[in-house]
Design an enzyme around this catalytic site. Structure first.
Site, short mmCIF file in Angstrom:
data_model
loop_
_atom_site.label_atom_id
_atom_site.label_comp_id
_atom_site.label_asym_id
_atom_site.label_seq_id
_atom_site.Cartn_x
_atom_site.Cartn_y
_atom_site.Cartn_z
N ASP A 176 -2.66 16.55 -3.74
CA ASP A 176 -3.93 15.97 -4.18
C ASP A 176 -4.85 17.13 -4.55
OD1 ASP A 176 -6.03 14.02 -4.57
OD2 ASP A 176 -6.84 14.52 -2.60
N SER A 177 -6.04 16.78 -5.06
CA SER A 177 -7.01 17.83 -5.37
C SER A 177 -7.65 18.40 -4.10
CB SER A 177 -8.11 17.25 -6.27
OG SER A 177 -8.72 16.16 -5.60
N TYR B 133 -10.58 16.55 -9.57
CA TYR B 133 -9.74 16.24 -10.73
C TYR B 133 -10.34 15.10 -11.56
CZ TYR B 133 -5.58 18.96 -9.28
OH TYR B 133 -4.69 19.94 -8.96
N GLY B 134 -11.02 14.20 -10.85
CA GLY B 134 -11.44 12.94 -11.47
C GLY B 134 -12.43 13.08 -12.61
N CYS C 96 -2.70 11.30 -5.38
CA CYS C 96 -3.95 11.42 -6.13
C CYS C 96 -3.86 10.42 -7.27
CB CYS C 96 -4.07 12.85 -6.66
SG CYS C 96 -5.44 13.09 -7.80
N ASN C 97 -4.81 9.51 -7.33
CA ASN C 97 -4.77 8.51 -8.41
C ASN C 97 -5.05 9.13 -9.77
OD1 ASN C 97 -4.92 5.46 -7.15
ND2 ASN C 97 -5.68 7.03 -5.78
N GLU D 130 -15.52 14.62 0.84
CA GLU D 130 -15.23 16.04 1.12
C GLU D 130 -16.29 16.62 2.07
OE1 GLU D 130 -12.80 18.36 -0.06
OE2 GLU D 130 -11.65 16.73 -0.97
N CYS E 48 -8.61 5.77 -5.41
CA CYS E 48 -8.75 7.22 -5.26
C CYS E 48 -8.42 7.46 -3.80
CB CYS E 48 -10.17 7.67 -5.57
SG CYS E 48 -10.48 9.40 -5.09
N THR E 49 -7.57 8.44 -3.53
CA THR E 49 -7.09 8.61 -2.15
C THR E 49 -8.18 9.16 -1.22
OG1 THR E 49 -6.16 10.74 -2.81
CG2 THR E 49 -4.67 8.83 -2.78
N HIS E 50 -9.31 9.58 -1.78
CA HIS E 50 -10.45 9.95 -0.93
C HIS E 50 -11.14 8.70 -0.36
CE1 HIS E 50 -10.15 13.94 -2.80
NE2 HIS E 50 -11.05 14.39 -1.95
#
Ligand code: DGL
Length: 261
Positions: free
Chosen positions: A6-7, A38-39, A69-70, A146, A178-180
């Site tokens: 992922d980012s 990344y998004g 990561c989507n 984050e 989004c995996t976040h």
């Protein structure tokens, strides 16, 4: 060993779901913290970064790659790379949403890159042409996650504002695209209410890997004691602190910095 990337910290929500489901597997996680987010990047840049990471993971002898990561999953749609299986989070998330939704009015929250790619909409419609899909990009969610502002009044307020468009459409299921975002689940559930189901793509991916282990498409690790190793492209004490909290009750065996070479 399975490679997961992922980012940043978001993919740890996927890593944790997989590591809990497959307690004998080794995992190598890479968070591209030097180039996050990344998004907000172009499809070409996201594809380039993803290929660099997949090449790096291949050099480390992974037997499969999970794109946790989507934004990257929306650009890398192949299901194999140099003949090893590649899993993206879009298809499992879409399948899980359709299974949970009774009204088939589905919301998608994601980064700008994911929403603009139309990946969820296309995938959901290909699985069920009668479903209705409404998407909303939420660029402020990744920095909030984050930062570790997990259930914070500021996060609740921003979530409230972003989610209004989906609430107005009376969605009954929302893909956390989004995996976040699973890190912000308690804020999001408050905003949508308990009658709306939230889909976490990490959890959805477990079913697919379970099937592939059972069919032999994925080979089980042979080691007695499993390892979870976490690499980042830019190191900070904040990352390891947050990663440690996200991974609980699991504990990573190592954290290190790498330059992707
Ligand atoms: N967690 C990632 C995703 O699922 C990336 C977020 C970002 O770096 O913008 O899209």
């Amino acid at each position: 060993m399975i490679g997961v990337f992922d980012s940043g910290i978001g993919g740890l929500t996927v890593l944790k779901a997989l590591a809990l489901a497959f307690p004998e597997e080794n995992f190598l996680y890479l968070g591209d913290t030097a180039r996050l987010p990344y998004g907000s990047k172009s499809p070409q840049t996201i594809r380039l970064y993803s290929e660099q990471i997949m090449n790096f993971l291949l050099q480390h002898q992974v037997v499969a790659i999970v794109i946790a990561c989507n934004s990257a999953s929306s650009q890398v749609r192949e299901d194999s790379y140099h003949s090893i299986p590649v899993y993206n989070v879009i298809l499992p998330g879409a399948k899980a949403a359709l299974k949970l939704s009774s009204s088939k009015v589905i919301g998608v929250l994601g980064t700008r890159a994911t929403v603009q790619s139309g990946s969820y909409e296309k995938t959901l419609k290909s699985l069920d042409p009668n479903c209705e899909v409404f998407s909303q990009s939420c660029p402020l969610f990744v920095p909030l996650a984050e930062e570790g502002w997990i259930d914070d009044p500021v996060t609740n307020l921003i979530a409230f504002r972003y989610c209004q468009s989906l609430i107005a459409q009376q969605v009954d299921t929302v893909v956390l695209g989004c995996t976040h975002y699973p890190l912000l689940k308690s804020s999001l559930q408050k905003v949508f209410g308990s009658h709306v189901a939230l889909v976490d793509s990490g959890e959805a991916l477990v079913d697919i890997l379970t099937q592939d282990f059972a069919s032999g498409k994925l080979k089980k690790s042979s080691q007695k004691q499993r390892h979870i190793d976490i690499l980042v492209t830019d190191f900070s004490a904040h990352f390891t602190h947050l990663a440690g909290q996200i991974m609980l009750p699991l504990v990573a065996d190592s954290y290190a910095v790498t330059d992707l070479k």
